[in-house]
Design a protein around this motif. Structure first.
Motif, PDB file in Angstrom:
ATOM      1  N   VAL A 134       0.842  -1.199   0.000  1.00 64.31           N
ATOM      2  CA  VAL A 134       0.000   0.000   0.000  1.00 64.31           C
ATOM      3  C   VAL A 134       0.874   1.245   0.000  1.00 64.31           C
ATOM      4  CG1 VAL A 134      -1.697   1.334   1.331  1.00 64.31           C
ATOM      5  CG2 VAL A 134      -1.982  -1.132   1.082  1.00 64.31           C
ATOM      6  N   ALA A 135       1.924   1.248   0.801  1.00 62.68           N
ATOM      7  CA  ALA A 135       2.840   2.397   0.849  1.00 62.68           C
ATOM      8  C   ALA A 135       3.467   2.644  -0.524  1.00 62.68           C
ATOM      9  CB  ALA A 135       3.927   2.158   1.900  1.00 62.68           C
ATOM     10  N   ASN A 136       3.890   1.577  -1.180  1.00 66.53           N
ATOM     11  CA  ASN A 136       4.482   1.716  -2.514  1.00 66.53           C
ATOM     12  C   ASN A 136       3.470   2.234  -3.530  1.00 66.53           C
ATOM     13  OD1 ASN A 136       7.076   0.906  -1.771  1.00 66.53           O
ATOM     14  ND2 ASN A 136       6.595  -1.256  -2.074  1.00 66.53           N
ATOM     15  N   TYR A 137       2.241   1.734  -3.473  1.00 63.10           N
ATOM     16  CA  TYR A 137       1.190   2.219  -4.375  1.00 63.10           C
ATOM     17  C   TYR A 137       0.902   3.696  -4.132  1.00 63.10           C
ATOM     18  CZ  TYR A 137      -0.285  -2.372  -6.224  1.00 63.10           C
ATOM     19  OH  TYR A 137      -0.341  -3.571  -6.874  1.00 63.10           O
ATOM     20  N   LEU A 138       0.824   4.077  -2.866  1.00 65.38           N
ATOM     21  CA  LEU A 138       0.580   5.488  -2.549  1.00 65.38           C
ATOM     22  C   LEU A 138       1.667   6.365  -3.151  1.00 65.38           C
ATOM     23  CD1 LEU A 138      -0.592   5.227   1.165  1.00 65.38           C
ATOM     24  CD2 LEU A 138      -1.922   6.214  -0.715  1.00 65.38           C
ATOM     25  N   ASP A 139       2.907   5.948  -3.003  1.00 65.12           N
ATOM     26  CA  ASP A 139       4.031   6.711  -3.532  1.00 65.12           C
ATOM     27  C   ASP A 139       3.972   6.787  -5.055  1.00 65.12           C
ATOM     28  OD1 ASP A 139       6.582   8.099  -3.301  1.00 65.12           O
ATOM     29  OD2 ASP A 139       7.474   6.260  -4.109  1.00 65.12           O
ATOM     30  N   ARG A 140       3.775   5.647  -5.698  1.00 65.12           N
ATOM     31  CA  ARG A 140       3.768   5.597  -7.162  1.00 65.12           C
ATOM     32  C   ARG A 140       2.607   6.406  -7.752  1.00 65.12           C
ATOM     33  NH1 ARG A 140       2.468   0.152  -9.279  1.00 65.12           N
ATOM     34  NH2 ARG A 140       4.086  -0.427  -7.831  1.00 65.12           N
ATOM     35  N   PHE A 141       1.392   6.166  -7.282  1.00 65.83           N
ATOM     36  CA  PHE A 141       0.235   6.829  -7.868  1.00 65.83           C
ATOM     37  C   PHE A 141       0.174   8.311  -7.500  1.00 65.83           C
ATOM     38  CE2 PHE A 141      -1.566   2.402  -7.945  1.00 65.83           C
ATOM     39  CZ  PHE A 141      -1.457   2.269  -9.315  1.00 65.83           C
ATOM     40  N   ASN A 142       0.621   8.656  -6.302  1.00 64.69           N
ATOM     41  CA  ASN A 142       0.642  10.067  -5.921  1.00 64.69           C
ATOM     42  C   ASN A 142       1.541  10.846  -6.875  1.00 64.69           C
ATOM     43  OD1 ASN A 142      -0.321  12.032  -3.890  1.00 64.69           O
ATOM     44  ND2 ASN A 142       1.862  12.299  -3.513  1.00 64.69           N
ATOM     45  N   GLY A 143       2.693  10.297  -7.178  1.00 59.91           N
ATOM     46  CA  GLY A 143       3.620  10.926  -8.126  1.00 59.91           C
ATOM     47  C   GLY A 143       3.059  10.985  -9.531  1.00 59.91           C
ATOM     48  N   SER A 144       2.351   9.946  -9.942  1.00 54.88           N
ATOM     49  CA  SER A 144       1.811   9.919 -11.311  1.00 54.88           C
ATOM     50  C   SER A 144       0.700  10.952 -11.500  1.00 54.88           C
ATOM     51  CB  SER A 144       1.306   8.519 -11.672  1.00 54.88           C
ATOM     52  OG  SER A 144       0.127   8.211 -10.974  1.00 54.88           O
ATOM     53  N   PHE A 145       0.065  11.367 -10.412  1.00 54.39           N
ATOM     54  CA  PHE A 145      -0.966  12.408 -10.501  1.00 54.39           C
ATOM     55  C   PHE A 145      -0.351  13.806 -10.362  1.00 54.39           C
ATOM     56  CE2 PHE A 145      -3.865   8.909  -9.080  1.00 54.39           C
ATOM     57  CZ  PHE A 145      -4.660   8.902 -10.206  1.00 54.39           C
ATOM     58  N   GLY A 146       0.981  13.870 -10.186  1.00 52.55           N
ATOM     59  CA  GLY A 146       1.659  15.159 -10.082  1.00 52.55           C
ATOM     60  C   GLY A 146       1.316  15.929  -8.819  1.00 52.55           C
ATOM     61  N   ARG A 147       1.004  15.220  -7.772  1.00 52.03           N
ATOM     62  CA  ARG A 147       0.614  15.852  -6.514  1.00 52.03           C
ATOM     63  C   ARG A 147       1.840  16.130  -5.652  1.00 52.03           C
ATOM     64  NH1 ARG A 147      -4.694  13.549  -4.423  1.00 52.03           N
ATOM     65  NH2 ARG A 147      -3.550  13.637  -2.472  1.00 52.03           N
ATOM     66  N   LYS A 148       1.670  17.039  -4.703  1.00 53.76           N
ATOM     67  CA  LYS A 148       2.746  17.255  -3.733  1.00 53.76           C
ATOM     68  C   LYS A 148       2.856  16.014  -2.855  1.00 53.76           C
ATOM     69  CE  LYS A 148      -0.157  19.607  -0.369  1.00 53.76           C
ATOM     70  NZ  LYS A 148      -0.411  20.788   0.389  1.00 53.76           N
ATOM     71  N   PRO A 149       3.986  15.831  -2.184  1.00 56.28           N
ATOM     72  CA  PRO A 149       4.160  14.624  -1.362  1.00 56.28           C
ATOM     73  C   PRO A 149       3.006  14.448  -0.369  1.00 56.28           C
ATOM     74  CG  PRO A 149       6.226  15.799  -1.540  1.00 56.28           C
ATOM     75  CD  PRO A 149       5.163  16.684  -2.157  1.00 56.28           C
ATOM     76  N   LEU A 150       2.587  13.222  -0.222  1.00 55.64           N
ATOM     77  CA  LEU A 150       1.483  12.868   0.656  1.00 55.64           C
ATOM     78  C   LEU A 150       2.033  12.454   2.012  1.00 55.64           C
ATOM     79  CD1 LEU A 150      -1.614  12.262   0.789  1.00 55.64           C
ATOM     80  CD2 LEU A 150      -1.039   9.938   0.054  1.00 55.64           C
ATOM     81  N   LYS A 151       1.451  12.969   3.065  1.00 49.22           N
ATOM     82  CA  LYS A 151       1.855  12.559   4.408  1.00 49.22           C
ATOM     83  C   LYS A 151       1.206  11.211   4.708  1.00 49.22           C
ATOM     84  CE  LYS A 151       2.254  17.284   5.989  1.00 49.22           C
ATOM     85  NZ  LYS A 151       1.656  18.340   6.794  1.00 49.22           N
ATOM     86  N   VAL A 152       1.996  10.314   5.295  1.00 52.90           N
ATOM     87  CA  VAL A 152       1.517   8.977   5.617  1.00 52.90           C
ATOM     88  C   VAL A 152       1.968   8.629   7.033  1.00 52.90           C
ATOM     89  CG1 VAL A 152       1.702   6.524   5.028  1.00 52.90           C
ATOM     90  CG2 VAL A 152       1.618   8.229   3.202  1.00 52.90           C
ATOM     91  N   LEU A 153       1.037   8.136   7.821  1.00 55.99           N
ATOM     92  CA  LEU A 153       1.380   7.597   9.135  1.00 55.99           C
ATOM     93  C   LEU A 153       1.442   6.086   8.991  1.00 55.99           C
ATOM     94  CD1 LEU A 153      -0.877   9.712  11.541  1.00 55.99           C
ATOM     95  CD2 LEU A 153       1.483  10.124  10.852  1.00 55.99           C
ATOM     96  N   VAL A 154       2.531   5.513   9.446  1.00 58.99           N
ATOM     97  CA  VAL A 154       2.753   4.078   9.318  1.00 58.99           C
ATOM     98  C   VAL A 154       2.338   3.401  10.620  1.00 58.99           C
ATOM     99  CG1 VAL A 154       4.496   2.279   8.959  1.00 58.99           C
ATOM    100  CG2 VAL A 154       4.637   4.439   7.692  1.00 58.99           C
ATOM    101  N   GLN A 155       1.578   2.335  10.482  1.00 58.77           N
ATOM    102  CA  GLN A 155       1.162   1.546  11.633  1.00 58.77           C
ATOM    103  C   GLN A 155       2.197   0.456  11.850  1.00 58.77           C
ATOM    104  OE1 GLN A 155      -2.900   0.212  11.471  1.00 58.77           O
ATOM    105  NE2 GLN A 155      -2.456  -1.548  12.743  1.00 58.77           N
ATOM    106  N   VAL A 156       2.749   0.398  13.048  1.00 58.82           N
ATOM    107  CA  VAL A 156       3.793  -0.571  13.361  1.00 58.82           C
ATOM    108  C   VAL A 156       3.311  -1.496  14.475  1.00 58.82           C
ATOM    109  CG1 VAL A 156       6.177  -0.858  14.169  1.00 58.82           C
ATOM    110  CG2 VAL A 156       5.580   1.100  12.723  1.00 58.82           C
ATOM    111  N   ASN A 157       3.469  -2.779  14.262  1.00 56.45           N
ATOM    112  CA  ASN A 157       3.092  -3.770  15.262  1.00 56.45           C
ATOM    113  C   ASN A 157       4.246  -3.918  16.239  1.00 56.45           C
ATOM    114  OD1 ASN A 157       2.467  -6.015  16.777  1.00 56.45           O
ATOM    115  ND2 ASN A 157       1.977  -7.320  15.039  1.00 56.45           N
ATOM    116  N   THR A 158       4.132  -3.280  17.392  1.00 48.28           N
ATOM    117  CA  THR A 158       5.209  -3.327  18.385  1.00 48.28           C
ATOM    118  C   THR A 158       4.997  -4.429  19.412  1.00 48.28           C
ATOM    119  OG1 THR A 158       4.082  -1.723  19.795  1.00 48.28           O
ATOM    120  CG2 THR A 158       5.678  -0.863  18.183  1.00 48.28           C
TER     121      THR A 158
END
Length: 160
Positions: free
Chosen positions: A127-151
């Motif tokens: 999902v993170a990779n898709y967000l990065d790839r598609f966000n760039g392909s739409f020419g958008r500014k960088p998208l903020k993402v909060l990552v969920q980590v299983n601690t």
């Protein structure tokens, strides 16, 4: 022609909607006041704190009323809902997608919500990779993402 009972129900419904919406604005003001008080108490500025109004399942009219009261940050956790609501509301809203996002919905989310500011709770590298790839392909500014980590080391059980 409406019966007396149908007329009364219609009037009650019309009167209840504004009352309900008024409650939302009152609640917003109360939350913002408490945030301001907590910020002052902790020595922080209240402009360092972001309050996200979760608009999940709420009608456009209610979101619009809260928007008209000055709030600009809203969150949704269903892709279909944010895709339906975002185009009907002002473009200066800062949308947050909260919760689990499926990789097959990333492209439609980014395409339909140009003012998406953040995705909260990404728990999958794909999902993170898709967000990065598609966000760039739409020419958008960088998208903020909060990552969920299983601690805790708990195993993830797929619902599939």
């Amino acid at each position: 022609m409406e019966t007396q009972e149908e007329e009364t129900l219609k009037k009650d419904t019309e009167m209840a909607a504004p009352a309900m919406e008024g409650v939302a604005v009152t609640a917003l003001r109360s939350v913002m006041y408490r945030v301001q008080q907590a910020a002052q108490k902790s020595g922080r500025s209240s402009d360092q704190i972001r309050v996200v109004g979760v608009s999940k399942t709420k009608p456009i009219s209610l979101i619009r009323e809260v928007y008209d009261a000055g709030h600009r940050c809203f969150g949704e956790n269903y892709v279909q809902e944010i895709i339906e609501k975002a185009p009907q509301l002002p473009e200066d809203i800062e949308w947050h997608f909260i919760g689990h996002l499926q990789s097959n919905k990333v492209k439609s989310l980014l395409a339909a919500v140009p003012n998406l500011a953040m995705v909260e709770g990404v728990d999958d590298e794909k999902v993170a990779n898709y967000l990065d790839r598609f966000n760039g392909s739409f020419g958008r500014k960088p998208l903020k993402v909060l990552v969920q980590v299983n601690t805790s080391g708990e195993e993830y059980i797929s619902k599939l």
